[in-house]
Design a protein around this motif. Structure first.
Motif, mmCIF file in Angstrom:
data_model
loop_
_atom_site.group_PDB
_atom_site.id
_atom_site.type_symbol
_atom_site.label_atom_id
_atom_site.label_comp_id
_atom_site.label_asym_id
_atom_site.label_seq_id
_atom_site.Cartn_x
_atom_site.Cartn_y
_atom_site.Cartn_z
ATOM 1 N N VAL A 129 1.436 -10.222 21.673
ATOM 2 C CA VAL A 129 0.651 -11.441 21.844
ATOM 3 C C VAL A 129 1.277 -12.258 22.966
ATOM 4 C CG1 VAL A 129 -0.246 -13.532 20.753
ATOM 5 C CG2 VAL A 129 -0.094 -11.404 19.441
ATOM 6 N N ALA A 130 0.434 -12.700 23.888
ATOM 7 C CA ALA A 130 0.910 -13.343 25.108
ATOM 8 C C ALA A 130 1.036 -14.851 24.937
ATOM 9 C CB ALA A 130 -0.020 -13.020 26.266
ATOM 10 N N VAL A 131 2.017 -15.407 25.627
ATOM 11 C CA VAL A 131 2.267 -16.848 25.687
ATOM 12 C C VAL A 131 2.275 -17.225 27.158
ATOM 13 C CG1 VAL A 131 3.978 -18.655 25.270
ATOM 14 C CG2 VAL A 131 3.559 -16.898 23.527
ATOM 15 N N GLN A 132 1.326 -18.089 27.546
ATOM 16 C CA GLN A 132 1.227 -18.483 28.951
ATOM 17 C C GLN A 132 1.331 -19.997 29.160
ATOM 18 O OE1 GLN A 132 -1.589 -16.754 27.572
ATOM 19 N NE2 GLN A 132 -1.641 -14.740 28.544
ATOM 20 N N ASP A 133 1.684 -20.743 28.106
ATOM 21 C CA ASP A 133 1.722 -22.198 28.222
ATOM 22 C C ASP A 133 2.722 -22.634 29.290
ATOM 23 O OD1 ASP A 133 0.236 -23.154 25.488
ATOM 24 O OD2 ASP A 133 1.386 -21.313 25.189
#
Length: 299
Positions: free
Chosen positions: A75-79
């Motif tokens: 699961v990606a985190v781009q914040d």
């Protein structure tokens, strides 16, 4: 993330709403191709065009499907804000994510010191869950190097992999493998440089998902030392090298491929988007005809 680890696309209806059941079919299709992991949401998922509620709904579908399987959910985190990135990473780990894919901050050109602090904060927040740092300089303008990443890994052993999307990726992949500690890498960018990346030590590839079977076959043959792997890649290269001239272009092309294959009903991309012209549509149809033996109809 060894082998092929596709980034999942998000189908929309013709009026631009998320097609939840279509997304479920995408997930189930990819899980059935023999991959070891899948990633969501990435650039190929149009993550930047999803609301928080839509993103949560689709992540829930993904985790519900991967939970009973042997396939890992990345699961990606781009914040951009470190506080928000830490919170999202912790939340998705609690929800069942096996791996975090971290895209470092890039808006308004943060300093390298700020980028490193951001990466360290997310790694610390989810330790011991493995984290993949995504290095995509064309899309983000971020500059990282092997020694910087190795330095982070020395203090945070859960930095498990680097997704290298520099062009070409081979030099950084080799630098990471020779570092202290050695860091394995996967290559992205639709696999344009896949054979070279494999020869330099890449342990996997992370393309889009509409023709996963071709990447699985290429990877299998490369891993077996079969020259047919490079030959299959040479056949694929004219298509992916054109589509990867623009990220929105390959998103549109892959969606049309999925529609043609019967995965979902609409090739809609949320604006701003690339609109395939008649020749680009014919190119998709030529691609499907050429690789028909690898790409069965899924409807």
């Amino acid at each position: 993330m060894r082998g092929v680890s596709p980034v999942l696309e998000v189908p929309f209806t013709d009026d631009g709403e998320i097609d939840v059941e279509g997304f479920r079919r995408v997930v189930r299709y990819v899980l059935g191709t023999g991959v070891g992991s899948v990633m969501f949401p990435g650039f190929a998922s149009e993550f930047h065009k999803l609301s928080e509620g839509e993103r949560a709904t689709l992540t829930g579908v993904l985790l519900a499907e991967t939970g009973p399987s042997d396939v890992s959910a990345i699961v990606a985190v781009q914040d951009h804000a470190t506080r928000l990135a830490v919170r999202r990473a912790a939340d998705v780990v609690r929800a069942g994510a096996d791996v975090i894919n971290l895209l470092p901050p890039h808006f308004l050109a943060p300093s390298r010191r700020a980028i490193v602090a951001h990466v360290r904060a997310v790694l610390a927040a989810v330790d011991p869950v493995p984290v993949v740092v995504q290095y995509a300089p064309t899309e983000t303008g971020t500059s990282l190097d092997g020694e910087t990443l190795a330095g982070i890994a020395r203090e945070h052993p859960n930095l498990a992999l680097v997704k290298v999307e520099s062009s070409p990726p081979g030099a950084l992949i080799a630098e990471l493998a020779a570092g202290d500690p050695p860091l394995p890498a996967v290559e992205g960018y639709a696999g344009v440089q896949l054979p070279d990346a494999f020869r330099r030590g890449a342990v996997g590839t992370q393309p889009g998902c509409s023709f996963t079977e071709i990447y699985v076959e290429i990877w299998r043959r490369l891993a077996e030392g079969d020259p047919a792997g490079e030959e299959l890649h040479r056949r694929l290269l004219p298509y992916i090298s054109y589509w990867m001239l623009d990220t929105e272009l390959i998103i549109a092309a892959e969606k049309l491929i999925s529609v043609r294959r019967g995965l979902f009903g609409s090739a809609h991309c949320r604006e701003p988007a690339h609109r395939l012209d008649p020749e680009e549509i014919r190119m998709v149809d030529r691609f499907l005809a050429e690789f028909a033996d690898h790409l069965p109809y899924l409807g």
